[in-house]
Design an enzyme around this catalytic site. Structure first.
Site, PDB file in Angstrom:
ATOM      1  N   LYS A 114       0.824  -1.213   0.000  1.00 39.93           N
ATOM      2  CA  LYS A 114       0.000   0.000   0.000  1.00 39.93           C
ATOM      3  C   LYS A 114       0.861   1.267   0.000  1.00 39.93           C
ATOM      4  O   LYS A 114       0.419   2.319  -0.455  1.00 39.93           O
ATOM      5  CB  LYS A 114      -0.916   0.038   1.225  1.00 39.93           C
TER       6      LYS A 114
HETATM    7  C1  LIG Z   1      -4.101  -4.699  -0.009  1.00 36.25           C
HETATM    8  C2  LIG Z   1      -3.277  -5.912  -0.042  1.00 36.25           C
HETATM    9  C3  LIG Z   1      -3.481  -6.921  -1.003  1.00 36.25           C
HETATM   10  C4  LIG Z   1      -4.596  -6.861  -2.011  1.00 36.25           C
HETATM   11  O1  LIG Z   1      -4.418  -5.855  -2.969  1.00 36.25           O
HETATM   12  P1  LIG Z   1      -5.647  -5.361  -3.875  1.00 36.25           P
HETATM   13  O2  LIG Z   1      -5.133  -4.220  -4.655  1.00 36.25           O
HETATM   14  O3  LIG Z   1      -6.726  -4.950  -2.892  1.00 36.25           O
HETATM   15  O4  LIG Z   1      -6.083  -6.497  -4.712  1.00 36.25           O
HETATM   16  C5  LIG Z   1      -2.647  -8.023  -0.993  1.00 36.25           C
HETATM   17  N1  LIG Z   1      -1.665  -8.146  -0.074  1.00 36.25           N
HETATM   18  C6  LIG Z   1      -1.439  -7.198   0.873  1.00 36.25           C
HETATM   19  C7  LIG Z   1      -0.353  -7.403   1.862  1.00 36.25           C
HETATM   20  C8  LIG Z   1      -2.225  -6.044   0.913  1.00 36.25           C
HETATM   21  O5  LIG Z   1      -1.993  -5.112   1.869  1.00 36.25           O
END
Ligand SMILES: *Cc1c(COP(=O)(O)O)cnc(C)c1O
Length: 496
Positions: A114
């Site tokens: 993120k």
């Molecule tokens: C948010 C997240 C995901 C999923 O990503 P999306 O863009 O929502 O599909 C996968 N792994 C981690 C560690 C995340 O924080």
């Protein structure tokens, strides 16, 4: 010549917005998501592109989408985002292990992918507000199940003209995730624990966004209420960059020839990260399959196999919580592309989803998804995969990345496709010490999350990542709690 890109809604409103407007308003007036009027192409001048560093490449890609940002503005945002807050100046390193490449997107301040978007979004917002001459304060409201909250706090902390408020379920996040949030610095940051689970937190936030009286009050005080969730194009666009970066790195190491295709495996929840990979492919990146990996919550797997999206099932809580999701919001953008821009079809689909709990796409639409492969791995398979990969190569995956790897193994045995493959590593194992250490050896099960941070560092003969170093000793700065029914009142206390 620079080509201007505009944004319009997935639900039929044809009004064209500037990228700065799409970023500030987050979603369109009709409730749809913004998508670019066309996907810009990039000239794959490999020899030149492969020499660019992360920030130079980020400018190259992002300037194709954010066409009303000047060069200086966009470069300012990029420099503010990808700097020494990351623990490596490569920003997104690639590790070759067990015959695949792990694209590590967890070297930012909060140890999850993120950060790749949330470290730049606040700056894009700040500049966008200035450009639009909106002399307003941005209030960012977010419900989190863990990773988004901390990444948003870290990204928005001390950014002028913004306030960030995060609601999290007190009993629904890992100990390390909770501590990361409660120790957040920054005058403009607010963290509130609620009694209840993630759904309660999300529902509370949604109700605030839909409350006209509350919104009027916010408006009167010259504030704009927005969210940091993954449907903002200001999060999507920065995520396209690292797919190009990974490809060019493999090319630079002479592991592939220019133009040779690769596969990309993405551990998926809200469909944001993999959608960015899709955009990269449409822009001209040579990609064979986009492999969409789900955990026990296999809604997307079923969808790719059957063409039926069915949310009528229990949400299963797993050790990969960021993928515990039944409604993948970003899929809406792909649906519009798949039905060739016919928004009435998208509206019908979304209507079916909210009224009947499922929808079915036409065979014609399904054809558009041929470039995807969907599969899932249950928790036990992910745990086993963490152990196997560690035993083979001493590489430690977090539980989300492990879902990706376990799914890739299934893909390989089903298709025998030997295309070189990148697995997106979405979180650091240090963020999920309890599940990860427990997976490699029973003997770790008696320790708590914090004790295991040090044990993990010893095991890997590595130092503890900056983001969680001394986390146990940091002082708790946020103590607010509230009942799940009182979130609006709590927010009012902070804002008015
Ligand atoms: C948010 C997240 C995901 C999923 O990503 P999306 O863009 O929502 O599909 C996968 N792994 C981690 C560690 C995340 O924080």
């Amino acid at each position: 010549m620079k080509k201007n890109i505009f944004y319009h809604s997935t639900r039929g409103n044809k009004e064209k917005k500037l990228s700065s407007e799409a970023i500030v308003y987050g979603i369109a007036d009709d409730g749809g998501l913004f998508i670019p009027t066309e996907i810009p192409k990039i000239k794959m001048d490999y020899n030149q592109l492969k020499e660019l560093d992360y920030n130079e490449l980020a400018y190259r890609i992002m300037s194709k989408y954010l066409t009303d940002f000047s060069e200086a503005e966009l470069k300012y945002c990029i420099e503010k985002a990808y700097n020494e807050k990351f623990d490596t100046n490569i920003i997104a390193p690639l590790e070759k292990k067990t015959g695949v490449y792990f694209l590590e997107l967890f070297h930012g301040p909060t140890l999850a992918f993120k950060d790749m978007a949330l470290s730049i979004l606040p700056h894009l917002l700040q500049i966008a507000l200035e450009k639009l001459n909106l002399n307003k304060e941005m209030v960012i409201l977010t419900a989190t199940s863990g990773d988004t909250g901390k990444a948003a706090l870290e990204g928005f902390a001390n950014v002028p003209g913004t306030k960030i408020i995060v609601f999290f379920p007190q009993e629904g996040v890992s100990e390390i995730q909770k501590r990361q949030m409660l120790t957040q610095k920054g005058e403009n940051t607010h963290v509130i624990g609620i009694s209840g689970n993630f759904d309660d937190a999300q529902r509370g936030v949604k109700e605030i966004f839909e409350n006209q009286i509350f919104k009027d009050k916010v408006k009167k005080r010259n504030m704009i209420l927005s969210s940091a969730n993954s449907i903002n194009i200001g999060r999507l666009v920065p995520q396209i960059v690292y797919y190009f970066y990974a490809y060019l790195k493999i090319l630079k190491e002479n592991d592939i020839k220019a133009g040779e295709k690769i596969n990309i495996v993405v551990p998926t929840g809200n469909f944001g990260n993999i959608l960015a990979a899709y955009y990269a492919r449409e822009m001209g990146l040579p990609v064979n399959k986009l492999i969409c990996a789900s955990n026990d919550n296999r809604v997307l797997t079923d969808f790719f196999k059957s063409g039926i999206y069915d949310r009528r099932r229990e949400l299963i809580m797993t050790i990969s919580p960021s993928m515990d999701i039944l409604i993948s919001s970003n899929l809406e953008r792909l649906l519009l592309i798949a039905c060739h821009g016919k928004a009435d079809q998208v509206n019908k689909i979304l209507n079916d989803l909210s009224e009947k709990g499922f929808y079915k796409i036409s065979p014609d639409m399904k054809k558009e998804f041929n470039g995807f492969y969907g599969e899932y791995a249950i928790q036990e398979e992910a745990i086993q995969c963490i152990r196997e990969v560690f035993e083979r190569s001493e590489y430690l995956m977090d539980p989300h990345t492990a879902v990706g790897h376990a799914v890739y193994k299934k893909y390989l045995s089903e298709t025998k496709d030997r295309t070189k493959t990148v697995i997106v590593a979405t979180a650091s194992p240090f963020k999920f010490t309890k599940s990860v250490m427990g997976a490699i050896d029973e003997k770790y099960k008696k320790f708590d999350d914090f004790e295991l941070i040090e044990k993990m560092a010893d095991l890997l003969q590595n130092s503890i990542p900056m983001g969680i170093k001394d986390i146990k000793k940091k002082s708790i700065l946020h103590k607010a709690v509230c009942n799940k029914g009182k979130m609006k009142e709590k927010l009012a206390e902070i804002l008015f």
